[in-house]
Design a protein around this motif. Structure first.
Motif, PDB file in Angstrom:
ATOM      1  N   MET A  25      46.212  34.935  93.158  1.00  0.00           N
ATOM      2  CA  MET A  25      46.333  34.817  91.697  1.00  0.00           C
ATOM      3  C   MET A  25      44.972  35.094  91.083  1.00  0.00           C
ATOM      4  SD  MET A  25      49.112  33.024  90.153  1.00  0.00           S
ATOM      5  CE  MET A  25      48.867  31.323  89.714  1.00  0.00           C
ATOM      6  N   CYS A  26      44.934  36.005  90.187  1.00  0.00           N
ATOM      7  CA  CYS A  26      43.643  36.373  89.641  1.00  0.00           C
ATOM      8  C   CYS A  26      43.467  35.807  88.243  1.00  0.00           C
ATOM      9  CB  CYS A  26      43.510  37.891  89.609  1.00  0.00           C
ATOM     10  SG  CYS A  26      44.406  38.626  88.259  1.00  0.00           S
ATOM     11  N   GLY A  27      42.318  36.089  87.664  1.00  0.00           N
ATOM     12  CA  GLY A  27      42.059  35.714  86.282  1.00  0.00           C
ATOM     13  C   GLY A  27      41.876  36.977  85.470  1.00  0.00           C
ATOM     14  N   ILE A  28      42.326  36.944  84.235  1.00  0.00           N
ATOM     15  CA  ILE A  28      42.253  38.144  83.398  1.00  0.00           C
ATOM     16  C   ILE A  28      41.918  37.684  81.973  1.00  0.00           C
ATOM     17  CG2 ILE A  28      44.772  38.109  82.997  1.00  0.00           C
ATOM     18  CD1 ILE A  28      44.705  41.171  83.226  1.00  0.00           C
ATOM     19  N   VAL A  29      40.859  38.258  81.391  1.00  0.00           N
ATOM     20  CA  VAL A  29      40.430  37.807  80.066  1.00  0.00           C
ATOM     21  C   VAL A  29      39.986  38.984  79.200  1.00  0.00           C
ATOM     22  CG1 VAL A  29      39.684  35.510  80.821  1.00  0.00           C
ATOM     23  CG2 VAL A  29      38.050  37.374  80.855  1.00  0.00           C
ATOM     24  N   GLY A  30      40.061  38.777  77.904  1.00  0.00           N
ATOM     25  CA  GLY A  30      39.552  39.756  76.947  1.00  0.00           C
ATOM     26  C   GLY A  30      38.867  39.002  75.827  1.00  0.00           C
ATOM     27  N   TYR A  31      37.868  39.625  75.196  1.00  0.00           N
ATOM     28  CA  TYR A  31      37.152  38.962  74.095  1.00  0.00           C
ATOM     29  C   TYR A  31      36.781  39.960  73.012  1.00  0.00           C
ATOM     30  CZ  TYR A  31      33.599  36.459  71.452  1.00  0.00           C
ATOM     31  OH  TYR A  31      32.893  35.877  70.441  1.00  0.00           O
ATOM     32  N   VAL A  32      37.025  39.575  71.761  1.00  0.00           N
ATOM     33  CA  VAL A  32      36.528  40.299  70.582  1.00  0.00           C
ATOM     34  C   VAL A  32      35.950  39.232  69.668  1.00  0.00           C
ATOM     35  CG1 VAL A  32      37.110  41.789  68.621  1.00  0.00           C
ATOM     36  CG2 VAL A  32      38.435  41.967  70.741  1.00  0.00           C
ATOM     37  N   GLY A  33      34.674  39.312  69.325  1.00  0.00           N
ATOM     38  CA  GLY A  33      34.121  38.280  68.463  1.00  0.00           C
ATOM     39  C   GLY A  33      32.624  38.363  68.332  1.00  0.00           C
ATOM     40  N   PRO A  34      32.043  37.380  67.660  1.00  0.00           N
ATOM     41  CA  PRO A  34      30.624  37.460  67.317  1.00  0.00           C
ATOM     42  C   PRO A  34      29.676  37.123  68.466  1.00  0.00           C
ATOM     43  CG  PRO A  34      31.564  35.439  66.460  1.00  0.00           C
ATOM     44  CD  PRO A  34      32.685  36.194  67.095  1.00  0.00           C
ATOM     45  N   LYS A  35      30.188  36.474  69.509  1.00  0.00           N
ATOM     46  CA  LYS A  35      29.282  35.997  70.569  1.00  0.00           C
ATOM     47  C   LYS A  35      28.900  37.110  71.534  1.00  0.00           C
ATOM     48  CE  LYS A  35      30.998  31.290  70.600  1.00  0.00           C
ATOM     49  NZ  LYS A  35      31.861  30.359  71.290  1.00  0.00           N
ATOM     50  N   ASP A  36      27.904  36.807  72.351  1.00  0.00           N
ATOM     51  CA  ASP A  36      27.488  37.734  73.409  1.00  0.00           C
ATOM     52  C   ASP A  36      28.601  37.802  74.455  1.00  0.00           C
ATOM     53  OD1 ASP A  36      26.235  39.210  75.276  1.00  0.00           O
ATOM     54  OD2 ASP A  36      24.833  37.657  75.897  1.00  0.00           O
ATOM     55  N   CYS A  37      29.209  38.961  74.533  1.00  0.00           N
ATOM     56  CA  CYS A  37      30.449  39.139  75.269  1.00  0.00           C
ATOM     57  C   CYS A  37      30.344  38.806  76.759  1.00  0.00           C
ATOM     58  CB  CYS A  37      30.822  40.600  75.101  1.00  0.00           C
ATOM     59  SG  CYS A  37      32.482  40.934  75.446  1.00  0.00           S
ATOM     60  N   SER A  38      29.284  39.271  77.406  1.00  0.00           N
ATOM     61  CA  SER A  38      29.170  39.075  78.858  1.00  0.00           C
ATOM     62  C   SER A  38      29.220  37.592  79.208  1.00  0.00           C
ATOM     63  CB  SER A  38      27.871  39.674  79.393  1.00  0.00           C
ATOM     64  OG  SER A  38      27.877  41.050  79.202  1.00  0.00           O
ATOM     65  N   ASP A  39      28.481  36.791  78.443  1.00  0.00           N
ATOM     66  CA  ASP A  39      28.451  35.351  78.722  1.00  0.00           C
ATOM     67  C   ASP A  39      29.825  34.716  78.506  1.00  0.00           C
ATOM     68  OD1 ASP A  39      25.827  35.543  79.363  1.00  0.00           O
ATOM     69  OD2 ASP A  39      25.070  34.763  77.453  1.00  0.00           O
ATOM     70  N   VAL A  40      30.497  35.128  77.440  1.00  0.00           N
ATOM     71  CA  VAL A  40      31.822  34.568  77.161  1.00  0.00           C
ATOM     72  C   VAL A  40      32.794  34.925  78.287  1.00  0.00           C
ATOM     73  CG1 VAL A  40      33.795  34.613  75.583  1.00  0.00           C
ATOM     74  CG2 VAL A  40      31.484  34.680  74.665  1.00  0.00           C
TER      75      VAL A  40
END
Ligand code: GLU
Length: 166
Positions: free
Chosen positions: A1-16
């Motif tokens: 079972m893997c993990g899968i994420v996406g981010y759009v926003g004001p924060k520093d993306c790599s860290d999020v």
């Protein structure tokens, strides 16, 4: 079972992304990677092994900076545990992460003559190649056409090179 994420926003993306993947570590995984829309387009960092390996790699090679990105922890089903098979996978304008199994990936490789362009042994990269094949500027249209060809179980998070806002 893997993990899968996406981010759009004001924060520093790599860290999020790394922080989100850390929260999913309990599910188990063998490789990890992220892709971020940076100043010079989409930047991908991926590696087999633990998230710590990914963080160490970014410390050496540089951390992608941006505000839109995707991340993945892999549990290999198709293709060995290698850096190359780790997600994200890129084909043309498409970079994606995939959770699940694309059962008909061999048929798709043959039907769309993909063998020569694939860089990994994964079923996932075939979805990226198909999306790129169908992508003519309209992400929804390409996704609809691609999904109609895929058999199996899949969640995808996708970046299109010319859609920097996610
Ligand atoms: N089938 C894909 C692979 O082997 C995705 C596996 C997963 O869900 O992590 O790369």
């Amino acid at each position: 079972m893997c993990g899968i994420v996406g981010y759009v926003g004001p924060k520093d993306c790599s860290d999020v992304l790394v922080s989100a993947l850390t929260k999913l570590e309990y599910r188990g995984y063998d490789s990890a990677g992220i892709a971020v829309f940076g100043k010079n387009g989409i930047e991908t960092v991926k590696t087999k092994g633990k998230l710590k390996n990914l963080v160490d790699k970014m410390a050496v090679e540089g951390k992608p900076e941006g505000h839109v990105g995707i991340g993945h922890t892999r549990w290999a089903t198709h293709g060995g545990v290698t850096d190359q098979n780790a997600h994200p996978h890129q084909q043309g304008k498409v970079t994606l992460v995939h959770n699940g199994i694309i059962e008909n990936y061999r048929e798709l490789i043959a039907d769309y003559d993909l063998q020569e362009i694939l860089h990994s042994e994964t079923d996932s990269e075939v979805a990226a190649a198909l999306l790129n094949h169908y992508y003519k500027g309209d992400p929804k249209e390409a996704i609809k056409k691609t999904v109609s060809k895929l058999k199996g179980t899949f969640e995808l998070v996708i970046l299109f090179e010319d859609q920097p806002d996610g």
